[in-house]
Design a protein around this motif. Structure first.
Motif, PDB file in Angstrom:
ATOM      1  N   GLY A   7       0.785  -1.224   0.000  1.00  0.00           N
ATOM      2  CA  GLY A   7       0.000   0.000   0.000  1.00  0.00           C
ATOM      3  C   GLY A   7       0.817   1.275   0.000  1.00  0.00           C
ATOM      4  N   ARG A   8       2.115   1.189   0.187  1.00  0.00           N
ATOM      5  CA  ARG A   8       2.934   2.394   0.185  1.00  0.00           C
ATOM      6  C   ARG A   8       3.217   2.848  -1.249  1.00  0.00           C
ATOM      7  N   SER A   9       3.404   4.132  -1.387  1.00  0.00           N
ATOM      8  CA  SER A   9       3.653   4.730  -2.706  1.00  0.00           C
ATOM      9  C   SER A   9       5.148   4.757  -2.980  1.00  0.00           C
ATOM     10  N   VAL A  10       5.548   4.097  -4.057  1.00  0.00           N
ATOM     11  CA  VAL A  10       6.966   3.970  -4.407  1.00  0.00           C
ATOM     12  C   VAL A  10       7.193   4.509  -5.815  1.00  0.00           C
ATOM     13  N   ARG A  68       6.633  17.128 -11.930  1.00  0.00           N
ATOM     14  CA  ARG A  68       5.496  16.380 -12.482  1.00  0.00           C
ATOM     15  C   ARG A  68       5.492  14.938 -11.959  1.00  0.00           C
ATOM     16  N   ILE A  69       6.662  14.377 -11.742  1.00  0.00           N
ATOM     17  CA  ILE A  69       6.744  13.032 -11.176  1.00  0.00           C
ATOM     18  C   ILE A  69       6.118  13.011  -9.786  1.00  0.00           C
ATOM     19  N   ALA A  70       6.522  13.960  -8.948  1.00  0.00           N
ATOM     20  CA  ALA A  70       5.992  14.021  -7.584  1.00  0.00           C
ATOM     21  C   ALA A  70       4.486  14.252  -7.589  1.00  0.00           C
ATOM     22  N   ALA A  71       4.019  15.141  -8.466  1.00  0.00           N
ATOM     23  CA  ALA A  71       2.587  15.440  -8.543  1.00  0.00           C
ATOM     24  C   ALA A  71       1.789  14.224  -9.013  1.00  0.00           C
ATOM     25  N   THR A  72       2.349  13.472  -9.957  1.00  0.00           N
ATOM     26  CA  THR A  72       1.661  12.282 -10.470  1.00  0.00           C
ATOM     27  C   THR A  72       1.570  11.202  -9.404  1.00  0.00           C
ATOM     28  N   ALA A  73       2.637  11.014  -8.640  1.00  0.00           N
ATOM     29  CA  ALA A  73       2.607  10.026  -7.552  1.00  0.00           C
ATOM     30  C   ALA A  73       1.575  10.421  -6.507  1.00  0.00           C
ATOM     31  N   ALA A  74       1.473  11.704  -6.220  1.00  0.00           N
ATOM     32  CA  ALA A  74       0.484  12.175  -5.251  1.00  0.00           C
ATOM     33  C   ALA A  74      -0.934  11.965  -5.771  1.00  0.00           C
ATOM     34  N   GLU A  75      -1.130  12.249  -7.043  1.00  0.00           N
ATOM     35  CA  GLU A  75      -2.460  12.117  -7.644  1.00  0.00           C
ATOM     36  C   GLU A  75      -2.912  10.662  -7.710  1.00  0.00           C
ATOM     37  N   ARG A  76      -2.012   9.786  -8.112  1.00  0.00           N
ATOM     38  CA  ARG A  76      -2.396   8.384  -8.317  1.00  0.00           C
ATOM     39  C   ARG A  76      -2.315   7.544  -7.058  1.00  0.00           C
ATOM     40  N   HIS A  77      -1.344   7.834  -6.194  1.00  0.00           N
ATOM     41  CA  HIS A  77      -1.094   6.949  -5.050  1.00  0.00           C
ATOM     42  C   HIS A  77      -1.103   7.665  -3.705  1.00  0.00           C
ATOM     43  N   GLY A  78      -1.489   8.933  -3.708  1.00  0.00           N
ATOM     44  CA  GLY A  78      -1.667   9.632  -2.442  1.00  0.00           C
ATOM     45  C   GLY A  78      -0.428  10.261  -1.850  1.00  0.00           C
ATOM     46  N   GLY A  79       0.701  10.205  -2.545  1.00  0.00           N
ATOM     47  CA  GLY A  79       1.927  10.803  -2.015  1.00  0.00           C
ATOM     48  C   GLY A  79       3.141  10.024  -2.466  1.00  0.00           C
ATOM     49  N   VAL A  80       4.226  10.165  -1.705  1.00  0.00           N
ATOM     50  CA  VAL A  80       5.453   9.409  -1.976  1.00  0.00           C
ATOM     51  C   VAL A  80       6.008   8.931  -0.639  1.00  0.00           C
ATOM     52  N   ASP A  81       6.055   7.640  -0.452  1.00  0.00           N
ATOM     53  CA  ASP A  81       6.677   7.063   0.740  1.00  0.00           C
ATOM     54  C   ASP A  81       8.129   6.674   0.470  1.00  0.00           C
ATOM     55  N   VAL A  82       8.390   6.216  -0.740  1.00  0.00           N
ATOM     56  CA  VAL A  82       9.731   5.741  -1.113  1.00  0.00           C
ATOM     57  C   VAL A  82      10.086   6.298  -2.487  1.00  0.00           C
ATOM     58  N   ALA A 124       6.257  15.497  -0.095  1.00  0.00           N
ATOM     59  CA  ALA A 124       5.501  14.249   0.040  1.00  0.00           C
ATOM     60  C   ALA A 124       6.217  13.260   0.949  1.00  0.00           C
ATOM     61  N   LEU A 125       7.527  13.195   0.851  1.00  0.00           N
ATOM     62  CA  LEU A 125       8.297  12.290   1.708  1.00  0.00           C
ATOM     63  C   LEU A 125       8.167  12.687   3.173  1.00  0.00           C
ATOM     64  N   GLU A 126       8.195  13.978   3.443  1.00  0.00           N
ATOM     65  CA  GLU A 126       8.034  14.435   4.826  1.00  0.00           C
ATOM     66  C   GLU A 126       6.631  14.161   5.331  1.00  0.00           C
ATOM     67  N   ALA A 127       5.644  14.396   4.484  1.00  0.00           N
ATOM     68  CA  ALA A 127       4.254  14.153   4.875  1.00  0.00           C
ATOM     69  C   ALA A 127       4.003  12.678   5.157  1.00  0.00           C
ATOM     70  N   SER A 128       4.771  11.810   4.499  1.00  0.00           N
ATOM     71  CA  SER A 128       4.615  10.368   4.692  1.00  0.00           C
ATOM     72  C   SER A 128       4.851   9.962   6.137  1.00  0.00           C
ATOM     73  N   GLY A 129       5.805  10.603   6.795  1.00  0.00           N
ATOM     74  CA  GLY A 129       6.164  10.217   8.150  1.00  0.00           C
ATOM     75  C   GLY A 129       7.136   9.051   8.208  1.00  0.00           C
ATOM     76  N   ARG A 130       7.415   8.460   7.051  1.00  0.00           N
ATOM     77  CA  ARG A 130       8.353   7.331   6.980  1.00  0.00           C
ATOM     78  C   ARG A 130       9.059   7.371   5.616  1.00  0.00           C
ATOM     79  N   GLY A 131       9.422   8.580   5.216  1.00  0.00           N
ATOM     80  CA  GLY A 131      10.004   8.777   3.896  1.00  0.00           C
ATOM     81  C   GLY A 131      11.335   8.072   3.741  1.00  0.00           C
ATOM     82  N   ARG A 132      11.514   7.479   2.582  1.00  0.00           N
ATOM     83  CA  ARG A 132      12.755   6.775   2.264  1.00  0.00           C
ATOM     84  C   ARG A 132      13.259   7.248   0.899  1.00  0.00           C
ATOM     85  N   VAL A 133      14.515   7.637   0.842  1.00  0.00           N
ATOM     86  CA  VAL A 133      15.183   7.929  -0.419  1.00  0.00           C
ATOM     87  C   VAL A 133      16.271   6.888  -0.598  1.00  0.00           C
ATOM     88  N   ILE A 134      16.248   6.195  -1.722  1.00  0.00           N
ATOM     89  CA  ILE A 134      17.235   5.162  -2.007  1.00  0.00           C
ATOM     90  C   ILE A 134      17.848   5.459  -3.369  1.00  0.00           C
TER      91      ILE A 134
END
Length: 254
Positions: A7-10, A68-82, A124-134
């Motif tokens: 369920g997380r947005s990647v 646009r990548i960040a906006a699309t992830a937010a629109e389709r999957h609710g944000g960015v977790d990873v 979006a990563l901050e809003a996630s509360g469990r943001g991961r950058v890899i």
């Protein structure tokens, strides 16, 4: 048992082939909502259809495209977790023949593109509360060298310099920043170097095999788990032991 990432947005940049596709495959199999990003619309669509994920055609070397990548992830999957900042190019060119355009292209995608993607996804990563950058770096540059890849090696070493300071800045926001350093992974790009190259690389690896894209995906999956929440600013080498021998003679003794 690791906490599920279902369920997380990647977001996986450079996800239409090679290592990126392997990363996307692993996260999709774990139940994550994956958005793969690639410059080639047809390739990205085909990969997304095969993996059962979402796709977007974009160029990470351009700030507006990263937004646009960040906006699309937010629109389709609710944000960015990873965010798996994996997009990269590795054209072969001897230093004496390298043009300014060659340098700009490699640094633009591999290093600048990494920074721009992270910047765009920060809210979006901050809003996630469990943001991961890899980040997908490489053993080439940070640890080893290879003729013809000086611009590539510089870009990959640069990613690690970026990672360390970004990890410090983003730690108070609950975001971790780590990197995987693949060795020789069996991808379309590597196959293009020819059979002799492949056999030579296998012989240089203590495990006597090339890695699979999913080997890198599994490392990324671990760094995305809750159990890895206290790991940041770390670079994880995934190379089958390739950087361990001090000489060819050492391998011959195995």
């Amino acid at each position: 048992m690791f906490t599920s990432v279902a369920g997380r947005s990647v977001v996986v940049t450079g996800g239409s082939k090679g290592i990126g596709k392997g990363i996307a495959r692993v996260f999709a199999a774990a139940g994550a909502n994956v958005l793969i990003v690639g410059r080639d619309e047809d390739a990205a669509r085909a990969a997304a259809r095969e993996l059962g994920v979402s796709h977007l055609a974009a160029d990470v070397a351009k700030a507006e495209e990263c937004a646009r990548i960040a906006a699309t992830a937010a629109e389709r999957h609710g944000g960015v977790d990873v965010l798996c900042a994996n997009a990269g190019v590795f054209p072969d060119k001897p230093l004496a023949e390298m043009t300014e355009a060659d340098i700009d292209h490699v640094l633009g995608v591999n290093l600048k593109g990494t920074i721009l993607c992270v910047q765009a996804c920060l809210p979006a990563l901050e809003a996630s509360g469990r943001g991961r950058v890899i980040l997908t770096s490489s053993i080439t540059g940070p640890v080893t060298g290879y003729p013809g890849w000086s611009h590539y090696g510089a870009s990959k070493a640069g990613q690690l310099g970026f990672m360390r300071t970004a990890a410090m800045e983003l730690a108070p926001k609950g975001i971790t920043v780590n990197a995987v350093l693949p060795g020789n992974i069996l991808t379309e790009g590597l196959v293009g170097n020819g059979e002799d190259y492949l056999r030579g690389m296998e012989a240089a690896i203590p495990m006597r095999r090339l890695g699979a894209p999913e080997d890198i995906g599994n490392a990324c999956l671990f760094l995305a788990t809750d159990e890895a929440s206290y790991i940041t600013g770390h670079s994880l080498v995934v190379d089958g032991g390739q950087i361990l021998p001090e000489s060819q003679e050492a391998l011959a003794l195995m």
